[in-house]
Motif scaffolding. Sequence first.
Motif, PDB file in Angstrom:
ATOM      1  N   LEU A  74      -3.057  10.528  -9.828  1.00  0.00           N
ATOM      2  CA  LEU A  74      -2.800   9.082  -9.905  1.00  0.00           C
ATOM      3  C   LEU A  74      -1.846   8.680  -8.790  1.00  0.00           C
ATOM      4  N   THR A  75      -1.824   7.395  -8.496  1.00  0.00           N
ATOM      5  CA  THR A  75      -0.856   6.877  -7.525  1.00  0.00           C
ATOM      6  C   THR A  75      -0.223   5.613  -8.095  1.00  0.00           C
ATOM      7  N   VAL A  76       0.995   5.371  -7.669  1.00  0.00           N
ATOM      8  CA  VAL A  76       1.668   4.114  -8.000  1.00  0.00           C
ATOM      9  C   VAL A  76       2.201   3.563  -6.686  1.00  0.00           C
ATOM     10  N   ARG A  77       1.826   2.338  -6.369  1.00  0.00           N
ATOM     11  CA  ARG A  77       2.263   1.765  -5.091  1.00  0.00           C
ATOM     12  C   ARG A  77       3.487   0.887  -5.274  1.00  0.00           C
ATOM     13  N   ARG A  78       4.107   0.568  -4.148  1.00  0.00           N
ATOM     14  CA  ARG A  78       5.332  -0.251  -4.215  1.00  0.00           C
ATOM     15  C   ARG A  78       5.041  -1.607  -4.869  1.00  0.00           C
ATOM     16  N   GLY A  79       5.867  -1.969  -5.810  1.00  0.00           N
ATOM     17  CA  GLY A  79       5.740  -3.259  -6.467  1.00  0.00           C
ATOM     18  C   GLY A  79       4.663  -3.308  -7.537  1.00  0.00           C
ATOM     19  N   GLU A  80       4.101  -2.163  -7.876  1.00  0.00           N
ATOM     20  CA  GLU A  80       2.986  -2.128  -8.829  1.00  0.00           C
ATOM     21  C   GLU A  80       3.497  -1.735 -10.227  1.00  0.00           C
ATOM     22  N   ILE A  81       2.908  -2.351 -11.242  1.00  0.00           N
ATOM     23  CA  ILE A  81       3.212  -1.953 -12.616  1.00  0.00           C
ATOM     24  C   ILE A  81       2.008  -1.180 -13.156  1.00  0.00           C
ATOM     25  N   VAL A  82       2.225   0.087 -13.431  1.00  0.00           N
ATOM     26  CA  VAL A  82       1.156   0.942 -13.945  1.00  0.00           C
ATOM     27  C   VAL A  82       1.496   1.329 -15.376  1.00  0.00           C
ATOM     28  N   ASN A 117      11.136  -6.206  -6.686  1.00  0.00           N
ATOM     29  CA  ASN A 117       9.928  -5.602  -6.099  1.00  0.00           C
ATOM     30  C   ASN A 117       9.856  -4.104  -6.379  1.00  0.00           C
ATOM     31  N   MET A 118      10.256  -3.729  -7.588  1.00  0.00           N
ATOM     32  CA  MET A 118      10.242  -2.298  -7.909  1.00  0.00           C
ATOM     33  C   MET A 118       8.880  -1.898  -8.476  1.00  0.00           C
ATOM     34  N   SER A 119       8.574  -0.633  -8.320  1.00  0.00           N
ATOM     35  CA  SER A 119       7.378  -0.095  -8.970  1.00  0.00           C
ATOM     36  C   SER A 119       7.784   0.298 -10.383  1.00  0.00           C
ATOM     37  N   VAL A 120       6.886   0.061 -11.321  1.00  0.00           N
ATOM     38  CA  VAL A 120       7.219   0.352 -12.719  1.00  0.00           C
ATOM     39  C   VAL A 120       6.100   1.192 -13.332  1.00  0.00           C
ATOM     40  N   VAL A 121       6.498   2.284 -13.989  1.00  0.00           N
ATOM     41  CA  VAL A 121       5.533   3.099 -14.735  1.00  0.00           C
ATOM     42  C   VAL A 121       5.914   3.003 -16.202  1.00  0.00           C
ATOM     43  N   ILE A 122       4.988   2.556 -17.023  1.00  0.00           N
ATOM     44  CA  ILE A 122       5.278   2.343 -18.444  1.00  0.00           C
ATOM     45  C   ILE A 122       4.372   3.229 -19.285  1.00  0.00           C
ATOM     46  N   ILE A 123       4.988   3.919 -20.228  1.00  0.00           N
ATOM     47  CA  ILE A 123       4.215   4.664 -21.228  1.00  0.00           C
ATOM     48  C   ILE A 123       4.225   3.809 -22.489  1.00  0.00           C
ATOM     49  N   THR A 124       3.082   3.530 -23.048  1.00  0.00           N
ATOM     50  CA  THR A 124       3.088   2.710 -24.265  1.00  0.00           C
ATOM     51  C   THR A 124       1.871   2.975 -25.143  1.00  0.00           C
ATOM     52  N   THR A 138       0.803  -1.216   0.000  1.00  0.00           N
ATOM     53  CA  THR A 138       0.000   0.000   0.000  1.00  0.00           C
ATOM     54  C   THR A 138       0.839   1.269   0.000  1.00  0.00           C
ATOM     55  N   GLU A 139       2.134   1.146   0.212  1.00  0.00           N
ATOM     56  CA  GLU A 139       2.981   2.342   0.248  1.00  0.00           C
ATOM     57  C   GLU A 139       2.960   3.046  -1.102  1.00  0.00           C
ATOM     58  N   GLU A 140       2.664   4.340  -1.076  1.00  0.00           N
ATOM     59  CA  GLU A 140       2.621   5.097  -2.334  1.00  0.00           C
ATOM     60  C   GLU A 140       4.017   5.573  -2.712  1.00  0.00           C
ATOM     61  N   ILE A 141       4.473   5.124  -3.853  1.00  0.00           N
ATOM     62  CA  ILE A 141       5.793   5.546  -4.346  1.00  0.00           C
ATOM     63  C   ILE A 141       5.637   6.824  -5.170  1.00  0.00           C
ATOM     64  N   VAL A 142       4.583   6.882  -5.978  1.00  0.00           N
ATOM     65  CA  VAL A 142       4.279   8.081  -6.760  1.00  0.00           C
ATOM     66  C   VAL A 142       2.856   8.511  -6.422  1.00  0.00           C
ATOM     67  N   ALA A 143       2.691   9.793  -6.173  1.00  0.00           N
ATOM     68  CA  ALA A 143       1.336  10.315  -5.967  1.00  0.00           C
ATOM     69  C   ALA A 143       1.232  11.660  -6.665  1.00  0.00           C
ATOM     70  N   VAL A 144       0.304  11.756  -7.591  1.00  0.00           N
ATOM     71  CA  VAL A 144       0.075  13.016  -8.314  1.00  0.00           C
ATOM     72  C   VAL A 144      -1.310  13.518  -7.925  1.00  0.00           C
ATOM     73  N   ASP A 145      -1.367  14.775  -7.496  1.00  0.00           N
ATOM     74  CA  ASP A 145      -2.652  15.348  -7.070  1.00  0.00           C
ATOM     75  C   ASP A 145      -3.015  16.538  -7.943  1.00  0.00           C
ATOM     76  N   ALA A 200       0.571  -5.100 -17.102  1.00  0.00           N
ATOM     77  CA  ALA A 200       0.033  -4.101 -16.168  1.00  0.00           C
ATOM     78  C   ALA A 200      -0.732  -4.698 -14.996  1.00  0.00           C
ATOM     79  N   ASP A 201      -0.528  -4.100 -13.825  1.00  0.00           N
ATOM     80  CA  ASP A 201      -1.455  -4.313 -12.712  1.00  0.00           C
ATOM     81  C   ASP A 201      -2.619  -3.337 -12.853  1.00  0.00           C
ATOM     82  N   ARG A 202      -2.260  -2.150 -13.366  1.00  0.00           N
ATOM     83  CA  ARG A 202      -3.291  -1.121 -13.578  1.00  0.00           C
ATOM     84  C   ARG A 202      -3.006  -0.407 -14.887  1.00  0.00           C
ATOM     85  N   ILE A 203      -4.053  -0.081 -15.606  1.00  0.00           N
ATOM     86  CA  ILE A 203      -3.903   0.677 -16.843  1.00  0.00           C
ATOM     87  C   ILE A 203      -4.632   1.999 -16.680  1.00  0.00           C
TER      88      ILE A 203
END
Lengths: 282, 265
Positions: free
Chosen positions: A40-48, A206-213, A16-23, A223-226
């Motif tokens: 948007l938020t990206v949590r630890r270990g999440e692929i967005v 266990n890294m968080s990953v943000v992918i633009i595609t 649940t730890e937020e690595i990225v949070a945009v408000d 993706a865990d979340r799109i």
Amino acid sequence: MATSPLAARPVPDVETEEIVAVDHLDFFYGDRQVLFDVSLTVRRGEIVVIMGGSGSGKTTLLRHLMGLMPAQPGKIRLFGKDIARLSEGEMQELRRKMGVAFQSGALFSSMNVTDNITLPLRELVQLDEETMAIMARLKLETVNLSGFGDLMPSELSGGMVKRASIARAIVMDPQLLFLDEPTSGLDPAVSAQIDDLVLKLRAAMNMSVVIITHDPKSAFTVADRILILDQGRIVIDGPPDLVRASRDERVRNLLQRRFEETDIDPAQYLRRIMGKDEDAHP
Amino acid sequence: MTDWRLPLRQVGERTVAVLDEIGYCAVLVFQSVYWLAVGPRARQPVRLGATIDSMIDFGVQALPIATLLAATIGIMLAIQSLYSLGLFGAQQYAYIGIALSVAREFSPIIMGILVAGRSGSALAARIGSMTINQEIDALDVMGINPVRFLVTPALLGFLVMLPCLTMWANFVSIIAAGFYVSAVLHGTLAGYLRDTLDVLHAKDLWQGLGKSVLFGLIIAVIGAVNGSNAKKGAEDVGRVTTRAVVQSITLIVVTDMIFAYLTTH
């Protein structure tokens, strides 16, 4: 801000730890507004995965997330810290926890692959040469590029450049990885290798990953979340199954148009552009 | 917006852009000095290897063309001096004009223009293509300051090597002029050089060297600023490279005139 009711759905198997949070981020190029109230938020270990058509604001959003652009109205927190309040030194410390593989690879053309990979170590950590060489070799093995360390970037294929770029991005063992169009311009087999690599990296580190595609196939694989951007607005933010099931016209248009392009038969395409395809010209 | 406002708006936008660029030049210089002073303590020193590479590239590898240009300028000055002084029957004093104009004017300005065309353009093209290929962004995101990594070594290279090239050009020009003058006037090279050393003072050499340091600063900053302005592709790299050369040479000539005025009054 996400307009879909799916936005608030919890994502399984991530912390649940937020690595990225945009408000509520807005961004203007001159008089033109490019991003509208993006959250948007990206949590630890999440692929967005962030998807969208050309000019939808994906790259602008990514540059904000990497701290390369100041947030105008809005706030960006990385690892819990508001980046607008950080000094240059604090931002540099934060960047050591981040890795980025750019769309073009952005490998330094005057350095061979190994020197490209060890550059952050050499400049920021000052390890001895032997340790850096070992680390470069390990990262090259991780991305299946063993034995290519002595080559110059100009001697690599497109897929190898992408993988070398990922090796450089992970050399400092980052907690947050940004991948900008990691599969663009690659054939399906190489794209699949990159997708496997992303999943492997997440599992191993266990890294968080943000992918633009632009590539829905890749997006739905990893993706865990799109999150889909349309004209600077987030139109949906949720797990792949729910995005696939969305009835939002903008989402359907983006996904269907792309799938049509991806799945086109080359012979049919050739007939179409030569004016010989009866289906295309009834 | 009505038509008469449009030119005003364009003038305003251009003025803001120019001021922005001047401000960016100042930031680059400040950051370079900052990293030179603070880098070693922050364990991020300016790269010695890159600095030496810059010196070799900007200075050592420019020696053949610098020597040719300096010798040509020396002989050309000798031809013109002998001709103009010959009108008054004073050819034997040609060495005075040659020595002073070489040390105070011609060596620094010719070397400045040479280095601006040869290495300032290369710096702009390099930074321009790195900007377009997202390599500068990559440095930023890795936490490696691009000014420390790219600009400061180049700046040091220009600041050290331009005065060296200027000294070399002084030497070559005066020797070449000496050969020509002594051959025409049936004198000796040793005698010509003795007369030249009598008339040439340290302040004349310092004036030329001071200018060359200033020219080095101009070339480095203009090259880096223009390079970082590249945005669209290979075509833009060509545009910023040309712009860097034109701006550098223009500023070198204008600075030379101001410097000459201030130091001779």
